[in-house]
Design an enzyme around this catalytic site. Structure first.
Site, short mmCIF file in Angstrom:
data_model
loop_
_atom_site.label_atom_id
_atom_site.label_comp_id
_atom_site.label_asym_id
_atom_site.label_seq_id
_atom_site.Cartn_x
_atom_site.Cartn_y
_atom_site.Cartn_z
N SER A 13 38.37 47.30 -3.79
CA SER A 13 39.38 46.96 -2.78
C SER A 13 39.33 45.47 -2.52
O SER A 13 38.31 44.94 -2.05
CB SER A 13 39.09 47.71 -1.48
OG SER A 13 39.81 47.08 -0.42
N HIS A 36 42.51 48.17 -6.04
CA HIS A 36 43.00 48.82 -4.82
C HIS A 36 43.49 47.74 -3.85
O HIS A 36 42.75 46.81 -3.51
CB HIS A 36 41.86 49.63 -4.19
CG HIS A 36 42.26 50.42 -2.99
ND1 HIS A 36 42.92 51.63 -3.07
CD2 HIS A 36 42.10 50.17 -1.66
CE1 HIS A 36 43.14 52.10 -1.85
NE2 HIS A 36 42.65 51.23 -0.97
N ASP A 38 45.09 46.96 -0.16
CA ASP A 38 45.27 47.51 1.19
C ASP A 38 46.36 46.76 1.95
O ASP A 38 46.21 45.58 2.26
CB ASP A 38 43.95 47.42 1.96
CG ASP A 38 42.94 48.42 1.46
OD1 ASP A 38 43.30 49.62 1.38
OD2 ASP A 38 41.81 48.03 1.13
N MET A 40 48.37 46.56 5.42
CA MET A 40 48.28 46.99 6.82
C MET A 40 49.31 46.23 7.65
O MET A 40 49.54 45.04 7.42
CB MET A 40 46.88 46.68 7.36
CG MET A 40 45.75 47.23 6.52
SD MET A 40 44.15 46.96 7.31
CE MET A 40 43.04 47.54 6.04
N HIS A 69 47.76 50.95 -1.31
CA HIS A 69 47.50 51.85 -0.17
C HIS A 69 48.25 51.30 1.04
O HIS A 69 47.85 50.29 1.61
CB HIS A 69 45.97 51.87 0.05
CG HIS A 69 45.53 52.65 1.24
ND1 HIS A 69 44.22 52.57 1.72
CD2 HIS A 69 46.17 53.53 2.05
CE1 HIS A 69 44.10 53.37 2.77
NE2 HIS A 69 45.26 53.94 3.00
N MET A 71 49.05 51.29 4.66
CA MET A 71 48.65 51.72 6.00
C MET A 71 49.66 51.15 6.97
O MET A 71 49.39 50.21 7.73
CB MET A 71 47.23 51.21 6.32
CG MET A 71 46.14 52.01 5.61
SD MET A 71 44.60 51.10 5.48
CE MET A 71 44.93 50.15 4.00
N MET A 146 40.60 59.51 3.16
CA MET A 146 39.91 58.40 3.83
C MET A 146 38.55 58.87 4.31
O MET A 146 38.44 59.91 4.99
CB MET A 146 40.73 57.90 5.03
CG MET A 146 42.02 57.18 4.69
SD MET A 146 41.83 55.81 3.52
CE MET A 146 40.72 54.72 4.40
N ASP A 184 38.04 56.64 -0.13
CA ASP A 184 38.16 55.23 0.27
C ASP A 184 37.48 55.02 1.62
O ASP A 184 37.87 55.65 2.61
CB ASP A 184 39.66 54.88 0.35
CG ASP A 184 39.92 53.44 0.79
OD1 ASP A 184 38.96 52.64 0.88
OD2 ASP A 184 41.11 53.12 1.02
C1 DX5 Z 1 40.07 50.62 4.93
C2 DX5 Z 1 40.64 50.32 3.57
C3 DX5 Z 1 39.63 50.35 2.50
C4 DX5 Z 1 38.56 49.30 2.65
C5 DX5 Z 1 37.33 49.76 1.95
O1 DX5 Z 1 41.10 50.69 5.84
O2 DX5 Z 1 41.66 51.26 3.25
O3 DX5 Z 1 40.23 50.29 1.22
O4 DX5 Z 1 38.94 48.07 2.13
O5 DX5 Z 1 36.31 48.85 2.18
P1 DX5 Z 1 34.78 49.29 2.22
O6 DX5 Z 1 34.46 49.77 0.83
O7 DX5 Z 1 34.07 48.04 2.58
O8 DX5 Z 1 34.65 50.38 3.23
ZN ZN Z 2 42.34 51.42 1.11
#
Ligand code: DX5
Ligand code: ZN
Length: 229
Positions: A13, A36, A38, A40, A69, A71, A146, A184
Site C-alpha cells: 500500500s 494497492h 488508497d 480517501m 481502494h 474509501m 478490512m 488489508d
Molecule cells: C487503511 C488502508 C490500508 C493501509 C494499510 O485504511 O486501506 O491499505 O494503508 O496499511 P498498514 O499495512 O500499515 O496497516
Molecule cells: Zn487499502
C-alpha cells in the site's frame, strides 16, 4: 468451470510510501504482484489522500496492476474517472453503496466499454458481516476484508476478522467462483499466515513493506510466510 483463485499475491500500500518520491518508491516494490492505492475523501473516512490525477501518474510509471481502494462516499459517481486513470481493480465499500449490485456491475461494464477488463471488488469494514455480499457474489472479481477500521496505516490487525474470511472463502469454494479474497490492514510477517489459513490470497501491506529498508526482502518474507501457511 473457472476455479476459485488461491494464488498468493502481495500488494504493497503506497499510503505508507514517501509521496514526495513516489516514482522512486514504486521502483522499490517492483517484485510485488500489485500496487494497492488508497483513495480517501475526508468524509467516508477522516483522512484525505489522492484522486484520479495521481492514480494516472502512478499508472504511467508502475509496471504492476493497480488495485484501487476507494474509501469514499458515493463511489458510483467516480467509477469512470478511476477507470480512465488506470485502475485495474476498483474496490468500493459495501457501506458506501446503497445499490451495491448495480455499482459492481457498472465497474465491469464501464471497463468493457473502454476495452478493458476492469475487476470489480467489494470492501467490508470490520463491523460489516459477510452476509452483505451473499447476493452479489456473481458480480465480484475480488472481495476485500478490512482487518483494521479504514482511514490510516500502521494500525493493529483485528484477529476477530478471521472467521469472516473463512466464511467468505467457504462460499467462494462451494460455488466455484473465480473471486480473489484480499485482506488489508495491519498485515505483517507475524499474522499473514493466519490470514492465509483462513482463506485470504491477496495481502495488502503498507507499514510492513515501506517501513523496512529493503522492500524486496520485506515482500519476499511476506510471500514466504503466506505460502508456508
Ligand atoms: C487503511 C488502508 C490500508 C493501509 C494499510 O485504511 O486501506 O491499505 O494503508 O496499511 P498498514 O499495512 O500499515 O496497516
Ligand atoms: Zn487499502
Amino acid at each position: 468451470m473457472t476455479q476459485p483463485s488461491t494464488e498468493i499475491q502481495i500488494a504493497p500500500s503506497i499510503l505508507a510510501a514517501d509521496f514526495v518520491h513516489l516514482a522512486d518508491e514504486l521502483r522499490t516494490i517492483e517484485s510485488a504482484d500489485l500496487v494497492h492505492v488508497d483513495v480517501m475523501d475526508g468524509h467516508f473516512v477522516p483522512n484525505l489522500t489522492i484522486g484520479p490525477p495521481v492514480v494516472a501518474a502512478i499508472r504511467k510509471v508502475s509496471p504492476r496492476p493497480l488495485d484501487v481502494h476507494l474509501m469514499i462516499e458515493s463511489p458510483e459517481t467516480v467509477i469512470e474517472a478511476y477507470i480512465e486513470a488506470g485502475a485495474d481493480t476498483l474496490g468500493v465499500h459495501a457501506e458506501a453503496c446503497p445499490h451495491l449490485h448495480g455499482t459492481l456491475g457498472r465497474i465491469r461494464k464501464i471497463g468493457e466499454e473502454k476495452g478493458r477488463a476492469v475487476r470489480a471488488c467489494a470492501v467490508l469494514n470490520p463491523g460489516t458481516p459477510a452476509d452483505a455480499l451473499e447476493f452479489v457474489l456473481e458480480e465480484l472479481d475480488q472481495i476485500l476484508v478490512m482487518t483494521v477500521n479504514p482511514g490510516f496505516g500502521g494500525q493493529s490487525f483485528i484477529e476477530a476478522m478471521l472467521p469472516k474470511i473463512e466464511t467468505l472463502r467457504g462460499w467462494i469454494e462451494k460455488r466455484g467462483l473465480p473471486i480473489d479474497l484480499e485482506v488489508d490492514g495491519g498485515i505483517s510477517e507475524d499474522n499473514i499466515a493466519r490470514a492465509a489459513r483462513a482463506g485470504a490470497n491477496i495481502f495488502v501491506a503498507g507499514t510492513s513493506v515501506f517501513a523496512r529498508p529493503d522492500r524486496k526482502l520485506a515482500i519476499e518474507a511476506l510471500r514466504r510466510a503466506a505460502r508456508a501457511a
